[in-house]
Design a protein around this motif. Structure first.
Motif, PDB file in Angstrom:
ATOM      1  N   ILE A 272       0.827  -1.211   0.000  1.00 32.07           N
ATOM      2  CA  ILE A 272       0.000   0.000   0.000  1.00 32.07           C
ATOM      3  C   ILE A 272       0.858   1.257   0.000  1.00 32.07           C
ATOM      4  O   ILE A 272       0.556   2.240  -0.685  1.00 32.07           O
ATOM      5  CB  ILE A 272      -0.947  -0.008   1.221  1.00 32.07           C
ATOM      6  N   ASN A 273       1.945   1.244   0.767  1.00 28.66           N
ATOM      7  CA  ASN A 273       2.827   2.417   0.811  1.00 28.66           C
ATOM      8  C   ASN A 273       3.412   2.737  -0.560  1.00 28.66           C
ATOM      9  O   ASN A 273       3.526   3.897  -0.944  1.00 28.66           O
ATOM     10  CB  ASN A 273       3.950   2.194   1.820  1.00 28.66           C
TER      11      ASN A 273
ATOM     12  N   LYS B 258       0.758   4.488  -2.618  1.00 27.78           N
ATOM     13  CA  LYS B 258       0.571   5.882  -2.220  1.00 27.78           C
ATOM     14  C   LYS B 258       1.702   6.762  -2.753  1.00 27.78           C
ATOM     15  O   LYS B 258       1.461   7.893  -3.201  1.00 27.78           O
ATOM     16  CB  LYS B 258       0.476   5.986  -0.702  1.00 27.78           C
ATOM     17  N   LYS B 259       2.929   6.251  -2.696  1.00 28.01           N
ATOM     18  CA  LYS B 259       4.067   7.011  -3.226  1.00 28.01           C
ATOM     19  C   LYS B 259       3.935   7.190  -4.743  1.00 28.01           C
ATOM     20  O   LYS B 259       4.241   8.255  -5.281  1.00 28.01           O
ATOM     21  CB  LYS B 259       5.385   6.291  -2.907  1.00 28.01           C
TER      22      LYS B 259
ATOM     23  N   THR C  74       1.287   9.962  -5.542  1.00 25.77           N
ATOM     24  CA  THR C  74       1.822  11.305  -5.307  1.00 25.77           C
ATOM     25  C   THR C  74       2.832  11.680  -6.384  1.00 25.77           C
ATOM     26  O   THR C  74       2.813  12.812  -6.905  1.00 25.77           O
ATOM     27  CB  THR C  74       2.479  11.384  -3.921  1.00 25.77           C
TER      28      THR C  74
ATOM     29  N   LEU D   6       5.443  14.083   0.754  1.00 26.19           N
ATOM     30  CA  LEU D   6       5.374  12.882   1.582  1.00 26.19           C
ATOM     31  C   LEU D   6       6.270  12.940   2.821  1.00 26.19           C
ATOM     32  O   LEU D   6       6.230  12.034   3.658  1.00 26.19           O
ATOM     33  CB  LEU D   6       5.768  11.666   0.738  1.00 26.19           C
TER      34      LEU D   6
ATOM     35  N   LYS E  67      -5.625   4.412  -7.437  1.00 28.60           N
ATOM     36  CA  LYS E  67      -6.458   5.259  -6.574  1.00 28.60           C
ATOM     37  C   LYS E  67      -7.655   4.479  -6.044  1.00 28.60           C
ATOM     38  O   LYS E  67      -8.043   4.630  -4.876  1.00 28.60           O
ATOM     39  CB  LYS E  67      -6.927   6.494  -7.353  1.00 28.60           C
TER      40      LYS E  67
ATOM     41  N   ILE F 255      -6.450   2.235  -3.208  1.00 26.38           N
ATOM     42  CA  ILE F 255      -6.209   3.000  -1.974  1.00 26.38           C
ATOM     43  C   ILE F 255      -7.518   3.412  -1.328  1.00 26.38           C
ATOM     44  O   ILE F 255      -7.694   3.306  -0.101  1.00 26.38           O
ATOM     45  CB  ILE F 255      -5.330   4.229  -2.263  1.00 26.38           C
ATOM     46  N   ASP F 256      -8.471   3.894  -2.141  1.00 32.99           N
ATOM     47  CA  ASP F 256      -9.772   4.306  -1.594  1.00 32.99           C
ATOM     48  C   ASP F 256     -10.464   3.128  -0.920  1.00 32.99           C
ATOM     49  O   ASP F 256     -11.028   3.261   0.172  1.00 32.99           O
ATOM     50  CB  ASP F 256     -10.663   4.870  -2.701  1.00 32.99           C
TER      51      ASP F 256
ATOM     52  N   ASP G 235      -8.636   2.277   2.355  1.00 34.86           N
ATOM     53  CA  ASP G 235      -8.923   3.245   3.421  1.00 34.86           C
ATOM     54  C   ASP G 235     -10.324   3.043   3.987  1.00 34.86           C
ATOM     55  O   ASP G 235     -10.529   3.100   5.209  1.00 34.86           O
ATOM     56  CB  ASP G 235      -8.766   4.670   2.888  1.00 34.86           C
TER      57      ASP G 235
END
Length: 298
Positions: A3-4, A7-8, A11, A25, A69, A72-73, A76
């Motif tokens: 997941i990290n 996210k990177k 961005t 970040l 995306k 990630i959504d 979360d």
């Protein structure tokens, strides 16, 4: 899939610059590069084209970005649900609420609601009245509490609470409305509902009123305490200051013609929203009874 790393990647894709991504970040640029390389190795495809210090997404990167995306959504949302479950919540209610409502009758109402339904995870989003209809319409929140009705056709706006508006000013002995408006600036536009009609009414009798726009009620009250002006405010918003002897209210024919209205804005009514609506309408009945008794006493 890490997941990290995702996210990177998102961005970096949005900034198209690994250095800027590292600043957003709060990590080093080499760390960003390492996460991107790890993700590319896992996917077995190049996601960025690198030209000197600049980067841009490859066709694969462009294809993968919206899917990253979504991942990630989803992650979360599911983690939020899981954390809520760990705290004992089995249902959820999200409310968008105008600041004036959130600082007046909402706290005691929420306290009673949560006490009776401790399994409902309540989220409160403080927003301007004009934005609340959009939040309900788009499904960001379940229901809204606003000072203005929603402009969105797929929502409904129900009047759930009405309260009197009162002329509020510093403590001045023997003062009346005419004296206050002649000697103090009128602090306006701190409520989205009644100011247009109220100003029109006031200027019939006093066409040369000096005004000052102050967009928030809490700031308006502090200005009044400092002797900067007077204003017409919902009665519930000045109760604490009246009890503390910081402000005073004065008879006003113009104020009697105005009401501060609270609208419940809905779209799809969930079970949790139905329960809250029931509590809200009960609160309205009790408050109306109290205000009527106070009005007779006054």
């Amino acid at each position: 899939m890490n997941i990290n790393c995702l996210k990177k990647f998102i961005t970096a894709a949005e900034t198209e610059n690994f250095r800027q991504a590292s600043e957003v970040l709060y990590i080093t640029q080499p760390a960003v590069t390492k996460h991107i390389h790890r993700l590319e190795d896992e996917l077995d495809i190049q996601l960025f084209e690198r030209t000197g210090k600049s980067v841009k997404l490859t066709q694969a990167g462009l294809f993968f970005l919206p899917r990253a995306k979504e991942i990630i959504d989803s992650f979360d949302r599911n983690m939020e649900d899981f954390n809520a479950w760990k705290q004992g919540y089995t249902q959820k209610l999200s409310i968008a609420c105008a600041p004036q409502i959130a600082s007046s009758f909402l706290p005691p109402l929420l306290h009673r609601f949560i006490s009776q339904f401790p399994h409902i995870d309540v989220h409160v989003d403080i927003a301007k009245s004009y934005d609340i209809g959009e939040k309900v319409s788009s499904g960001i929140v379940d229901i809204g509490l606003a000072r203005t009705p929603s402009a969105y056709k797929n929502t409904t706006s129900l009047i759930v609470y009405e309260e009197p508006v009162v002329l509020t000013g510093p403590i001045v002995k023997m003062a009346d409305e005419a004296f206050l408006l002649a000697n103090y600036r009128l602090l306006t536009n701190n409520h989205p509902g009644y100011w247009e009609a109220l100003l029109k009414e006031l200027k019939k009798e006093s066409p040369h009123i000096k005004t000052m726009t102050v967009s928030q009620i809490e700031v308006t009250k502090r200005f009044i305490e400092a002797g900067l002006g007077v204003s017409y405010l919902p009665k519930s918003m000045v109760q604490e200051e009246l009890l503390a002897g910081k402000l005073s209210i004065y008879p006003s024919a113009a104020a009697k013609k105005q009401m501060s209205i609270t609208y419940l804005i809905e779209k799809v009514v969930t079970d949790e929203a139905k329960l809250f609506k029931h509590f809200l309408l009960q609160h309205d009945e009790k408050e109306s009874s109290i205000l009527n008794k106070k009005g007779k006493a006054d």
